[in-house]
Design a protein around this motif. Structure first.
Motif, short mmCIF file in Angstrom:
data_model
loop_
_atom_site.label_atom_id
_atom_site.label_comp_id
_atom_site.label_asym_id
_atom_site.label_seq_id
_atom_site.Cartn_x
_atom_site.Cartn_y
_atom_site.Cartn_z
N TRP A 41 -24.40 14.26 -21.74
CA TRP A 41 -23.58 14.39 -21.94
C TRP A 41 -22.46 13.87 -21.40
CZ3 TRP A 41 -23.69 19.82 -24.37
CH2 TRP A 41 -24.27 20.70 -23.61
N GLY A 42 -20.79 14.11 -22.31
CA GLY A 42 -20.11 12.91 -22.80
C GLY A 42 -18.65 14.09 -22.24
N GLN A 43 -17.74 13.61 -21.74
CA GLN A 43 -16.71 14.11 -20.95
C GLN A 43 -15.69 15.31 -20.96
OE1 GLN A 43 -16.04 11.90 -22.68
NE2 GLN A 43 -14.11 11.46 -23.08
N GLY A 44 -15.64 15.06 -22.51
CA GLY A 44 -15.39 16.53 -23.48
C GLY A 44 -14.02 16.08 -24.07
N THR A 45 -13.76 16.50 -24.93
CA THR A 45 -12.10 16.26 -25.45
C THR A 45 -11.14 17.34 -26.25
OG1 THR A 45 -10.87 14.72 -27.61
CG2 THR A 45 -13.02 15.53 -27.76
N GLN A 46 -10.36 17.30 -25.75
CA GLN A 46 -9.84 19.34 -26.48
C GLN A 46 -9.42 18.65 -27.67
OE1 GLN A 46 -8.87 21.69 -24.58
NE2 GLN A 46 -8.73 22.15 -26.34
N GLN B 43 -24.97 6.43 -21.96
CA GLN B 43 -23.30 6.84 -21.13
C GLN B 43 -23.22 7.49 -22.24
OE1 GLN B 43 -24.46 4.30 -19.84
NE2 GLN B 43 -26.02 5.66 -18.05
N LEU B 44 -22.15 8.36 -22.68
CA LEU B 44 -21.78 9.05 -23.94
C LEU B 44 -20.16 9.20 -23.88
CD1 LEU B 44 -24.06 12.18 -24.23
CD2 LEU B 44 -23.82 9.98 -25.33
N GLN B 45 -19.06 8.42 -24.70
CA GLN B 45 -17.35 8.81 -23.96
C GLN B 45 -16.98 9.55 -25.52
OE1 GLN B 45 -15.56 7.57 -21.76
NE2 GLN B 45 -14.07 8.42 -22.93
N ALA B 46 -16.58 10.88 -25.16
CA ALA B 46 -15.75 10.98 -26.57
C ALA B 46 -14.52 10.54 -26.74
CB ALA B 46 -16.09 12.60 -26.07
N SER B 47 -14.25 11.24 -28.15
CA SER B 47 -12.58 10.81 -28.12
C SER B 47 -12.81 11.72 -29.53
CB SER B 47 -12.57 9.38 -28.39
OG SER B 47 -13.02 8.62 -29.12
N GLY B 48 -11.22 11.36 -29.32
CA GLY B 48 -10.47 12.01 -30.95
C GLY B 48 -9.94 13.02 -31.08
#
Length: 127
Positions: A117-122, A2-7
């Motif tokens: 894939w992670g969920q994406g970060t804007q 599982q991938l968690q994107a942030s920032g």
């Protein structure tokens, strides 16, 4: 895995931003990991990828010299350091991981290579 994107966030032209992608679920060290981005109305675009075997990393030409991908295997996290941001960098950024190691740029740049894939970060860059 599982991938968690942030920032992600709202920044101005010329600013810097660091994205993080934390992985969980499986040992991370042997995976190839990458960043893609998707702007409104456009297809998902490869940005950069990294893995443990030579050549080790690929970048799309538009970010070379400005973006750096690196990873901390102990923390199971891959980062994308983005400097000198411009308007064209505005997009949702996605991290991805693959159990297969790319041997060419074309392989690294295709979304089909990445099963996770992670969920994406804007990321929004304003003038």
């Amino acid at each position: 895995v599982q991938l968690q994107a942030s920032g992600g966030g709202l920044v101005q032209v010329g600013d810097s931003l660091r994205l993080s992608c934390a992985a969980s679920g499986r040992p991370f060290g042997n995976y190839a990991t990458g960043w893609f981005r998707q702007a409104p109305g456009k297809e998902r675009e490869f940005v950069a990828a990294i893995w443990w075997r030579e050549p080790g990393a690929y970048y799309v030409d538009s970010v070379k010299g400005r973006f750096t991908i690196f990873r901390d295997n102990a923390r199971s996290t891959v980062y994308l350091q983005m400097n000198s941001l411009n308007i064209e960098d505005t997009a949702v950024y996605y991290c991805a991981a693959s159990e297969n190691l790319p041997t060419t740029f074309a392989a690294a740049a295709t979304t089909q290579m990445y099963a996770y894939w992670g969920q994406g970060t804007q990321v929004t860059v304003s003038s």
